[in-house]
Write an enzyme that holds these catalytic residues in place. Structure first.
Site, mmCIF file in Angstrom:
data_model
loop_
_atom_site.group_PDB
_atom_site.id
_atom_site.type_symbol
_atom_site.label_atom_id
_atom_site.label_comp_id
_atom_site.label_asym_id
_atom_site.label_seq_id
_atom_site.Cartn_x
_atom_site.Cartn_y
_atom_site.Cartn_z
ATOM 1 N N ARG A 169 -6.504 -8.916 15.251
ATOM 2 C CA ARG A 169 -6.093 -9.239 14.112
ATOM 3 C C ARG A 169 -6.910 -9.139 12.815
ATOM 4 O O ARG A 169 -7.139 -9.885 11.876
ATOM 5 C CB ARG A 169 -5.910 -10.994 14.353
ATOM 6 N N SER A 219 3.147 -16.935 15.912
ATOM 7 C CA SER A 219 1.922 -17.590 16.256
ATOM 8 C C SER A 219 1.100 -18.189 15.241
ATOM 9 O O SER A 219 0.521 -17.362 14.276
ATOM 10 C CB SER A 219 1.224 -16.670 16.998
ATOM 11 N N GLU A 289 -3.990 -17.865 12.158
ATOM 12 C CA GLU A 289 -3.616 -16.732 12.067
ATOM 13 C C GLU A 289 -2.752 -16.382 10.731
ATOM 14 O O GLU A 289 -2.352 -15.391 10.045
ATOM 15 C CB GLU A 289 -2.622 -16.143 13.160
#
Length: 297
Positions: A169, A219, A289
């Protein structure tokens, strides 16, 4: 290029929350993007570049600056098929930053090119996916990126996949104020029917396991090393926990969802509560995230 004043950001995020942006514009070309950035800088206004708003939580207080949206006209997708006479490039796809991953995956399937199946259900644009090295079901953008065209200090340049410094990420976009303009994705020749079946199977699994019927940002947390965020949140007894209209999905505890009347503050406070609770119980610090814009304090 037209600007809108006090544009509600709930219209531009998949959480369906967020206060007004002081100024808002949707660009359709690299030239318009550069113009919007230069105008904001000349006026002394901070600017924020967004795509589909699928990984974004905007404060209820709004954004005191200019939001530049990579618009629908910045979504060109060009297939580079295998076996073209005189072909120099390897097969794949070149897409502009505003192209939706689902659309790129569909174009790849129709062209008989494999490698985009993992991304077919990610509800974001190519620009955002590359910036954060988005991934799902064992695949990540770094697996298929050959090169990325970016704006760096107002100049267009091309970075290789290696130069993007992809991590979990993460990309070089987290280190430098780069703007993704487009990218070449390397894909492999495959069977159209098999690719289509694989995409349908992943779609079925998503519908079965994820709360797609509610607004969310996918998510909510990064995967902590050695753990799964959703499992930690479930084991902490937080399934179904609510603050205002924000809820930990009982279907998949890795998702914070908007039950219909949530505010960004509800979602933010729930995220903080999840982080504290999991840390207290398991001594694992979850990291969001979701990208947060605006003032939440």
């Amino acid at each position: 290029m037209k600007y809108r004043e006090d544009e509600p950001m709930k219209l531009h995020t998949t959480f369906r929350t967020g206060g007004p942006a002081k100024r808002f514009c949707s660009i359709s070309s690299t030239e318009e993007l550069m113009e919007a950035m230069q105008t904001a800088e000349q006026e002394g206004n901070p600017f924020f570049i967004i795509g589909n708003g699928s990984n974004l939580l905007v404060s209820d207080r709004g954004i005191d600056g200019t939001v530049i949206e990579i618009g629908e006209d910045f979504r060109d997708i060009r297939v580079i098929p295998a076996g073209d006479p005189g072909q120099v490039e390897r097969p794949g796809i070149y897409a502009e930053a505003g192209a939706l991953l689902s659309a790129i995956a569909g174009a790849a399937r129709d062209a008989g090119l494999n490698g985009m199946v993992f991304a077919s259900g990610i509800p974001g644009t190519l620009g955002g996916a590359i910036s954060m090295n988005a991934g799902a079901y064992g695949g990540e953008m770094r697996d298929i990126v050959e090169y990325v065209d970016v704006l760096r200090n107002g100049k267009r340049m091309r970075l290789s996949g290696e130069e993007m410094r992809f991590g979990y990420r993460y990309s070089i976009c987290h280190e430098e104020p780069l703007v993704v303009l487009g990218a070449k994705l390397l894909l492999d020749p495959g069977d159209r029917e098999e690719i289509s079946n694989a995409m349908q199977e992943l779609g079925r699994r998503r519908r079965e396991k994820q709360p797609l019927e509610y607004p969310s940002a996918g998510s909510t947390f990064k995967r902590p090393e050695g753990y799964f965020a959703g499992k930690l949140i479930q084991d902490a007894g937080l399934a179904g926990y609510r603050i205002g209209g924000a809820e930990v999905s009982s279907k998949h505890c890795g998702f914070v969802i908007n039950r219909g009347d949530a505010t960004s503050d509800d979602i933010y406070r729930l995220i903080l509560h999840i982080i504290r609770t999991v840390d207290d119980k398991f001594h694992v610090r979850l990291e969001p995230e979701v990208r947060m814009l605006g003032d939440f304090e």
